[in-house]
Scaffold this active site. Structure first.
Site, mmCIF file in Angstrom:
data_model
loop_
_atom_site.group_PDB
_atom_site.id
_atom_site.type_symbol
_atom_site.label_atom_id
_atom_site.label_comp_id
_atom_site.label_asym_id
_atom_site.label_seq_id
_atom_site.Cartn_x
_atom_site.Cartn_y
_atom_site.Cartn_z
ATOM 1 N N ASN A 1 4.111 6.503 -7.095
ATOM 2 C CA ASN A 1 5.036 5.394 -6.833
ATOM 3 C C ASN A 1 4.220 4.113 -6.681
ATOM 4 O OD1 ASN A 1 6.929 3.594 -5.879
ATOM 5 N ND2 ASN A 1 7.136 4.560 -3.868
ATOM 6 N N TRP A 2 4.316 3.261 -7.679
ATOM 7 C CA TRP A 2 3.505 2.029 -7.662
ATOM 8 C C TRP A 2 4.121 0.953 -6.768
ATOM 9 C CZ3 TRP A 2 2.029 1.193 -13.581
ATOM 10 C CH2 TRP A 2 1.309 2.318 -14.021
ATOM 11 N N LYS A 3 5.283 1.219 -6.245
ATOM 12 C CA LYS A 3 6.000 0.251 -5.392
ATOM 13 C C LYS A 3 6.059 -1.116 -6.074
ATOM 14 C CE LYS A 3 4.282 2.678 -1.381
ATOM 15 N NZ LYS A 3 4.646 2.887 -0.003
ATOM 16 N N HIS B 1 14.320 6.017 -1.203
ATOM 17 C CA HIS B 1 12.988 5.807 -0.605
ATOM 18 C C HIS B 1 13.165 5.119 0.745
ATOM 19 C CE1 HIS B 1 8.921 4.394 0.095
ATOM 20 N NE2 HIS B 1 8.527 5.284 -0.790
ATOM 21 N N GLU C 1 11.593 2.856 2.262
ATOM 22 C CA GLU C 1 11.485 1.395 2.300
ATOM 23 C C GLU C 1 12.823 0.762 1.945
ATOM 24 O OE1 GLU C 1 8.048 1.137 -0.246
ATOM 25 O OE2 GLU C 1 6.777 1.844 1.384
ATOM 26 N N GLU D 1 9.082 12.635 2.898
ATOM 27 C CA GLU D 1 8.125 11.572 3.189
ATOM 28 C C GLU D 1 8.347 11.063 4.609
ATOM 29 O OE1 GLU D 1 6.678 9.483 -0.609
ATOM 30 O OE2 GLU D 1 8.573 8.566 -0.067
ATOM 31 N N GLY E 1 2.040 4.717 3.813
ATOM 32 C CA GLY E 1 1.222 3.505 3.790
ATOM 33 C C GLY E 1 0.436 3.271 5.069
ATOM 34 N N SER F 1 0.725 8.897 2.500
ATOM 35 C CA SER F 1 -0.735 8.710 2.545
ATOM 36 C C SER F 1 -1.515 9.882 1.947
ATOM 37 C CB SER F 1 -1.198 8.431 3.976
ATOM 38 O OG SER F 1 -0.630 7.220 4.449
ATOM 39 N N GLY G 1 1.848 7.078 -3.083
ATOM 40 C CA GLY G 1 2.006 5.633 -3.181
ATOM 41 C C GLY G 1 0.680 4.961 -3.456
ATOM 42 N N GLY G 2 0.055 4.436 -2.410
ATOM 43 C CA GLY G 2 -1.173 3.638 -2.541
ATOM 44 C C GLY G 2 -2.225 4.269 -3.440
HETATM 45 C C1 PEP Z 1 5.422 6.277 -1.039
HETATM 46 O O1 PEP Z 1 5.605 5.084 -1.083
HETATM 47 O O2 PEP Z 1 6.255 7.036 -1.544
HETATM 48 C C2 PEP Z 1 4.199 6.785 -0.412
HETATM 49 C C3 PEP Z 1 4.104 8.067 -0.176
HETATM 50 O O3 PEP Z 1 3.225 5.861 -0.116
HETATM 51 P P1 PEP Z 1 1.730 6.143 0.424
HETATM 52 O O4 PEP Z 1 1.159 7.282 -0.373
HETATM 53 O O5 PEP Z 1 1.007 4.859 0.197
HETATM 54 O O6 PEP Z 1 1.854 6.493 1.869
#
Ligand code: PEP
Length: 251
Positions: free
Chosen positions: A9-11, A95, A97, A167, A173, A212, A233-234
């Site tokens: 997920n590049w957000k 998601h 967010e 999640e 994040g 993460s 994500g990141g």
């Molecule tokens: C996400 O945004 O779905 C996610 C899991 O982010 P991160 O890996 O950065 O925690």
């Protein structure tokens, strides 16, 4: 036997130039044949990514879709049918967010889920509890309710053509990761909730862990019985790190 999957997920990250660099890195990855890999770029770059990854076996998805499946008067939104037309095969729904910052509730999430499936996209339903909810001992209740939001309006059978991502909000994040045992407990509870209504659906559905995930933590998480891969994500913004996570899912 469920096929593992790693999804990036590049957000809201990227520019045309940085996306081109990332595509270059992704193209160079040696991927395990037994793992499904997908990336979810910002909508603006979906076409660039689909063209850039042509011939590479990586699916491309969107991070959101409209509550209405087809094009029409809904300013600023993108319909699932348009995502399908652009070449997407998957879409994230719910998601955290979006649930937390944009007020997306279970009703809207269920409509997006249905819209996605009606256009042939596979929805990836994201569920997860906040830190306060975990501390209050409400993790399974919260996640169960989010899952019920879809089951009650669409029926359990829709999970035969969907993916779930657990999640924990406190792990997204933040650099904090649920321990493999903590994550497994929630994944097993999600599967049990589905199994109470349909054992075949429960057995077949892939449940990804997100929060993460890094190359260093991936293998142990993915070794758990009910963790079928990761939503990353990141770490998915770095092709080498993402590649290492994909390889961990293949072992
Ligand atoms: C996400 O945004 O779905 C996610 C899991 O982010 P991160 O890996 O950065 O925690």
């Amino acid at each position: 036997m469920r096929r593992p999957m790693v999804a990036g997920n590049w957000k809201m990250h990227g520019t045309r130039a940085s996306v081109a660099e990332l595509i270059k890195g992704l193209r160079q990855l040696a991927l395990a044949p037994g793992v499904d890999v997908a990336v979810f770029p910002p909508c603006l770059y979906i076409s660039q990514v689909i063209e850039g990854l042509a011939g590479k076996s990586m699916a491309v998805g969107a991070q959101n879709c409209a509550i209405e499946p087809f094009q029409g008067a809904l300013t600023g939104e993108i319909a699932a049918s348009q995502l399908q037309d652009a070449g997407c095969s998957l879409v994230l729904v719910g998601h955290s967010e979006r649930r937390m910052l944009l007020g997306e509730n279970d009703g809207a999430v269920a409509r997006k889920f249905a819209a996605a499936q009606s256009c042939g996209l596979t929805p990836v339903l994201c569920v997860g509890e906040t830190q306060a909810q975990r501390e209050a001992g409400k993790t399974l209740e919260v996640v169960g309710r989010q899952l019920d939001g879809v089951i009650e309006s669409l029926g359990v059978g829709v999970f035969a053509r969907a993916i779930i991502a657990y999640e924990p909000v406190w792990a997204i994040g933040t650099g904090l990761t649920a321990s493999p045992a903590e994550a497994q407990t929630v994944h097993a509870a999600v599967r049990a909730q589905l199994a109470a209504e349909n054992a075949d659906v429960a057995r077949g559905v892939r449940i990804l862990y997100g929060g993460s995930v890094k190359a260093a933590s991936a293998a142990e998480l993915f070794s758990m019985q009910d963790i079928d891969g990761g939503l990353v994500g990141g770490a998915s913004l770095n092709a080498d790190e993402f590649g290492a996570i994909c390889r961990a899912a293949g072992n």
